[in-house]
Design a protein around this motif. Structure first.
Motif: not given
Ligand SMILES: [Zn+2]
Length: 322
Positions: A299-322
């Motif tokens: 399936x091909x879909x449009x991204x949902x988070x716009x300009x916040x995607x990078x920061x939110x991904x970094x947040x998720x990684x930080x939450x997982x790795x620490x």
């Protein structure tokens, strides 16, 4: 708000011109936000100080009880994920082997993880955005360049040296435009916003795009948005530029479908906002050229988070790795 709710993760998307900081709660909701200029010419020390200030401003906005337990930083260019070092950052002068995790960790007294910005955006979409529920996901960002990230079996795929996911640098044509990576005819040189703008300029110079020519009025400065706008108004030459880029994009999608057999391809980035005029012919090309079995699944879909995607991904990684 309970005490547990006030323990947040800090997240930063460090760009060449702007620093975006978020304070994110465990559900991924943004509780505080700060945006300020990078002023990259001041060098790494000053920028690291600014990142720390920006994060503190974001958490202050989240309320008096809010505090951070960790932070994730999305940074441009190649990084050493395990060591938390920015190896090189193309748009940040003087950034070579900067130990960002260690330096910011000391400034903020927090565990800090870093991730390449395209990987971080992929992870943000996977955890909080359009990729939720997928297992094998390819994220593609089509903007001034083309980048992306690969999530396989629910894990970020970084490759042997952390350099995986350079989706913009598969070679699509021989003798194409020279790419920043040193090769010719990379996808990025054929289907990015920059490529659409350049081909729009060519079409104006060749007299093939009269409405676009009228819009730019003799200027050499053509944007992908202007090409799209002229195409919407009926400029066949401008439309041909976008459809050409779309066909190349479709060949890139075919490569991803055939190699990775993903559940989902998420497409984001500024140029993807051109929408159906770019995406419909790209998908048609993919359907024409991809192998049947993986094609039926994807399936091909449009991204949902716009300009916040990078920061939110970094947040998720930080939450997982620490
Ligand atoms: Zn390239």
């Amino acid at each position: 708000m309970t005490a547990a709710d006030s323990v947040l993760v800090g997240a930063v998307d460090l760009g060449g011109t702007k620093i975006l900081s978020l304070a994110v709660d465990p559900s991924g909701a943004v509780r505080g936000e700060d945006l300020r200029a990078t002023d990259a010419e001041d060098g790494p020390d000053a920028v690291l100080g600014r990142i720390a200030e920006s994060l503190l401003a974001a958490v202050t906005q989240a309320g008096p009880a809010a505090r951070l337990r960790a932070a994730g930083i999305a940074t441009p260019g190649p990084i050493d994920f395990e060591r938390g070092v920015v190896v090189q950052a193309p748009n940040l002068p003087g950034w070579r082997d900067v130990p960002v995790a260690e330096r910011l960790g000391a400034m903020l007294s927090l565990p800090v993880v870093i991730e390449n910005d395209a990987n971080a955006a992929a992870w943000g979409e996977f955890v909080y955005g359009a990729g939720r529920g997928a297992r094998h996901m390819i994220y593609l960002t089509v903007s001034t360049g083309i980048g992306g990230g690969i999530v396989l079996d629910g894990h970020m795929y970084r490759g042997a040296s952390g350099a995986a996911g350079e989706m913009g640098h598969i070679q699509i044509v021989d003798d194409g435009p020279l790419c920043g990576c040193g090769a010719h005819g990379c996808l990025e040189q054929l289907a990015s916003g920059t490529a659409i703008a350049r081909r729009g300029r060519d079409a104006v110079a060749a007299g093939r795009a009269p409405l676009l020519a009228a819009t730019v009025a003799g200027s050499d400065d053509v944007s992908a948005e202007q090409v799209h706008e002229a195409a919407l108004q009926g400029d066949a030459g401008a439309r041909a530029v976008i459809e050409e880029a779309a066909r190349y994009l479709g060949r890139g999608l075919t490569a991803f479908v055939n190699i990775f057999n993903p559940d989902l391809i998420v497409i984001g980035g500024g140029a993807s906002k051109i929408g159906p005029m770019l995406l419909d012919p790209a998908l048609a090309e993919m359907r024409r050229t991809a192998m049947r079995l993986p094609l039926e699944h994807v399936q091909i879909v449009a991204a949902a988070l716009g300009g916040r995607a990078g920061a939110l991904g970094a947040a998720a990684l930080a939450a997982e790795r620490t």
